[in-house]
Design an enzyme around this catalytic site. Structure first.
Site, PDB file in Angstrom:
ATOM      1  N   TYR A 234      -2.949 -11.196  14.875  1.00  0.00           N
ATOM      2  CA  TYR A 234      -2.624 -10.054  13.965  1.00  0.00           C
ATOM      3  C   TYR A 234      -3.772  -9.100  14.067  1.00  0.00           C
ATOM      4  CZ  TYR A 234      -2.951  -7.667   9.545  1.00  0.00           C
ATOM      5  OH  TYR A 234      -3.335  -6.427   8.461  1.00  0.00           O
TER       6      TYR A 234
ATOM      7  N   LEU B 294       0.858  -1.170  -0.076  1.00  0.00           N
ATOM      8  CA  LEU B 294       0.099   0.006  -0.107  1.00  0.00           C
ATOM      9  C   LEU B 294       1.016   1.155  -0.076  1.00  0.00           C
ATOM     10  CD1 LEU B 294      -2.542   1.694   0.223  1.00  0.00           C
ATOM     11  CD2 LEU B 294      -2.562   1.298   2.577  1.00  0.00           C
TER      12      LEU B 294
ATOM     13  N   THR C  66       2.391  -7.948   8.911  1.00  0.00           N
ATOM     14  CA  THR C  66       1.247  -8.206   8.214  1.00  0.00           C
ATOM     15  C   THR C  66       1.282  -9.607   8.001  1.00  0.00           C
ATOM     16  OG1 THR C  66       2.577  -7.833   6.213  1.00  0.00           O
ATOM     17  CG2 THR C  66       1.190  -5.999   7.031  1.00  0.00           C
TER      18      THR C  66
ATOM     19  N   TRP D 160      -7.857  -7.462   2.189  1.00  0.00           N
ATOM     20  CA  TRP D 160      -7.588  -8.244   0.828  1.00  0.00           C
ATOM     21  C   TRP D 160      -6.819  -7.333  -0.054  1.00  0.00           C
ATOM     22  CZ3 TRP D 160     -11.221 -12.570  -0.376  1.00  0.00           C
ATOM     23  CH2 TRP D 160     -11.679 -13.367   0.663  1.00  0.00           C
TER      24      TRP D 160
HETATM   25  N1  LIG Z   1      -2.067  -6.854   2.740  1.00  0.00           N
HETATM   26  C1  LIG Z   1      -3.348  -6.902   3.003  1.00  0.00           C
HETATM   27  O1  LIG Z   1      -4.204  -7.758   2.481  1.00  0.00           O
HETATM   28  C2  LIG Z   1      -4.140  -5.975   4.177  1.00  0.00           C
HETATM   29  C3  LIG Z   1      -5.363  -6.358   4.428  1.00  0.00           C
HETATM   30  C4  LIG Z   1      -5.849  -5.595   5.393  1.00  0.00           C
HETATM   31  C5  LIG Z   1      -5.066  -4.488   6.157  1.00  0.00           C
HETATM   32  N2  LIG Z   1      -3.888  -4.265   5.714  1.00  0.00           N
HETATM   33  C6  LIG Z   1      -3.260  -3.147   6.357  1.00  0.00           C
HETATM   34  O2  LIG Z   1      -2.939  -2.227   5.484  1.00  0.00           O
HETATM   35  C7  LIG Z   1      -1.632  -1.838   5.709  1.00  0.00           C
HETATM   36  C8  LIG Z   1      -0.427  -1.844   4.771  1.00  0.00           C
HETATM   37  O3  LIG Z   1      -0.347  -3.040   4.442  1.00  0.00           O
HETATM   38  P1  LIG Z   1       0.608  -3.690   3.573  1.00  0.00           P
HETATM   39  O4  LIG Z   1       0.046  -4.993   2.928  1.00  0.00           O
HETATM   40  O5  LIG Z   1       0.829  -2.776   2.454  1.00  0.00           O
HETATM   41  O6  LIG Z   1       1.926  -4.159   4.303  1.00  0.00           O
HETATM   42  P2  LIG Z   1       3.412  -4.689   3.760  1.00  0.00           P
HETATM   43  O7  LIG Z   1       3.182  -4.581   2.318  1.00  0.00           O
HETATM   44  O8  LIG Z   1       3.735  -5.830   4.660  1.00  0.00           O
HETATM   45  O9  LIG Z   1       4.412  -3.484   4.157  1.00  0.00           O
HETATM   46  C9  LIG Z   1       4.688  -3.275   5.482  1.00  0.00           C
HETATM   47  C10 LIG Z   1       5.714  -2.277   5.364  1.00  0.00           C
HETATM   48  O10 LIG Z   1       6.370  -1.939   6.591  1.00  0.00           O
HETATM   49  C11 LIG Z   1       7.589  -1.841   6.762  1.00  0.00           C
HETATM   50  N3  LIG Z   1       8.286  -2.347   8.062  1.00  0.00           N
HETATM   51  C12 LIG Z   1       7.927  -3.717   8.652  1.00  0.00           C
HETATM   52  N4  LIG Z   1       8.611  -3.842   9.814  1.00  0.00           N
HETATM   53  C13 LIG Z   1       9.185  -2.643   9.848  1.00  0.00           C
HETATM   54  C14 LIG Z   1      10.086  -2.097  10.999  1.00  0.00           C
HETATM   55  N5  LIG Z   1      10.413  -2.664  12.049  1.00  0.00           N
HETATM   56  N6  LIG Z   1      10.713  -0.871  10.863  1.00  0.00           N
HETATM   57  C15 LIG Z   1      10.388  -0.055   9.590  1.00  0.00           C
HETATM   58  N7  LIG Z   1       9.750  -0.572   8.527  1.00  0.00           N
HETATM   59  C16 LIG Z   1       8.985  -1.776   8.834  1.00  0.00           C
HETATM   60  C17 LIG Z   1       7.966  -2.872   5.774  1.00  0.00           C
HETATM   61  O11 LIG Z   1       9.354  -2.537   5.268  1.00  0.00           O
HETATM   62  P3  LIG Z   1      10.228  -3.390   4.860  1.00  0.00           P
HETATM   63  O12 LIG Z   1      10.011  -3.797   3.504  1.00  0.00           O
HETATM   64  O13 LIG Z   1      11.699  -2.881   5.180  1.00  0.00           O
HETATM   65  O14 LIG Z   1      10.270  -4.834   5.637  1.00  0.00           O
HETATM   66  C18 LIG Z   1       6.856  -2.605   4.630  1.00  0.00           C
HETATM   67  O15 LIG Z   1       7.459  -1.248   3.906  1.00  0.00           O
HETATM   68  C19 LIG Z   1      -1.309  -2.352   6.918  1.00  0.00           C
HETATM   69  O16 LIG Z   1      -1.731  -1.407   8.264  1.00  0.00           O
HETATM   70  C20 LIG Z   1      -1.770  -3.473   7.049  1.00  0.00           C
HETATM   71  O17 LIG Z   1      -2.312  -4.069   8.355  1.00  0.00           O
HETATM   72  C21 LIG Z   1      -3.376  -4.874   4.803  1.00  0.00           C
END
Ligand SMILES: NC(=O)c1ccc[n+]([C@@H]2O[C@H](COP(=O)([O-])OP(=O)(O)OC[C@H]3O[C@@H](n4cnc5c(N)ncnc54)[C@H](OP(=O)(O)O)[C@@H]3O)[C@@H](O)[C@H]2O)c1
Length: 287
Positions: free
Chosen positions: A127, A14, A64, A153
């Site tokens: 989670y 995202l 995540t 999703w």
């Molecule tokens: N994916 C889904 O289907 C989904 C569904 C519902 C809600 N959400 C919510 O939407 C939001 C975005 O999700 P996403 O899927 O885009 O997440 P994502 O792709 O897993 O990205 C997570 C980000 O967090 C960073 N990160 C993780 N640990 C870190 C740390 N210790 N220090 C600094 N950065 C860190 C990662 O950086 P690195 O690359 O360096 O690890 C990455 O840029 C989240 O709040 C998630 O809960 C996601």
């Protein structure tokens, strides 16, 4: 030029879509990687917000990995509960609005009609529990300009996700088994990013739900992805009981988008239309 800080904007699914949407709208985007800013050091975050003259902070950083969180509850809690609180205190001191993301996994999945922002939460996984705690920590601060957007999703460009994984597997296998008894709201990250900016522009605060319109099972989403990509792979529907996973997932977590539409006047397009755009046009990535 308006300035925004997007945490997770360099590598997150995202975060990258948000960075691109902001850049296209003429914002200066600052997306510090792990090596540039320790997010857990509040003074460093406050200093970063001041240096970049940030007018808004987007937090897309989260733990995540839903199944892995069951084995690493402390790390999940650090990122999903503790970090939002630290960031909330930092934006409070800096007087900067904050947009934070949460999840449909805060719900039990026992309802049979779409979940609204005010519906009772009852997460069944580490989670979901830690994401809910993060929401609560933020809400407890009483920030005047806090937006919490629950989404679900995610699929989109720039990072592996369910749809890209299915396409990868379907390219080399004649059949894939995918669960049919978990129903949710697929969300295309460029649509989610655009909707987030529209919501922010209204000055709305509080909790909103944002996804593409309609509902799907994982099996339906996979079937449409494979069909749209013209791959000769059969998607076989299976019950969740035949695909055991460590973490519990809600059987039904469709999000009610009514509050978002009321605030912005925007009715999100159906997920199938967004999926087709993803498959046929392949949105850009910044890097
Ligand atoms: N994916 C889904 O289907 C989904 C569904 C519902 C809600 N959400 C919510 O939407 C939001 C975005 O999700 P996403 O899927 O885009 O997440 P994502 O792709 O897993 O990205 C997570 C980000 O967090 C960073 N990160 C993780 N640990 C870190 C740390 N210790 N220090 C600094 N950065 C860190 C990662 O950086 P690195 O690359 O360096 O690890 C990455 O840029 C989240 O709040 C998630 O809960 C996601």
């Amino acid at each position: 030029m308006r300035s925004a800080v997007v945490l997770g904007g360099k590598t997150g699914l995202l975060g990258q879509a948000l960075s691109l949407a902001l850049t296209r709208q003429g914002w200066a985007v600052h997306a510090p990687g792990r090596d540039e800013l320790n997010l857990f050091e509040r003074p460093a975050v406050e200093d970063y917000l001041a240096r970049t003259k940030a007018e808004v902070l987007f937090n897309t950083v989260a733990y995540t990995k839903v199944d892995q969180a069951e084995d690493e509850p402390a790390e999940a809690s650090r990122l999903n509960r503790q970090l939002p609180l630290i960031l909330g205190k930092a934006v409070q001191a800096a007087g900067v609005p904050m947009v934070h993301y949460s999840t449909d996994f805060v719900f039990s999945g026992k309802k049979t009609s779409p979940y609204g922002p005010g519906d009772q939460t009852a997460p069944c996984s580490v989670y979901g529990q830690t994401k809910l705690q993060g929401e609560r920590e933020l809400m407890s601060l009483g920030l005047p300009n806090l937006l919490i957007i629950r989404t679900s999703w995610l699929f989109g460009p720039c990072k592996t996700n369910f749809v890209t994984r299915i396409l990868e597997l379907a390219a080399s296998r004649p059949e894939l088994s995918v669960v049919h008894d978990q129903i949710g709201s697929p969300s295309y990250t460029p649509d989610l990013a655009a909707g987030s900016l529209a919501l922010l522009a209204t000055g709305a605060t509080g909790i909103f739900h944002l996804a593409n319109a309609g509902q799907a099972s994982w099996c339906e989403l996979a079937t449409e992805a494979v069909r749209g990509a013209d791959l000769a792979c059969r998607i076989k529907p299976i019950p969740s009981s035949e695909y055991p996973q460590k973490a519990c997932r809600p059987a039904y977590s469709v999000l009610d988008l009514g509050a978002f539409t009321a605030a912005t006047g925007i009715a999100p397009r159906p997920w199938l239309q967004a999926l087709r755009e993803f498959l046929f046009s392949r949105e850009d990535c910044l890097s």
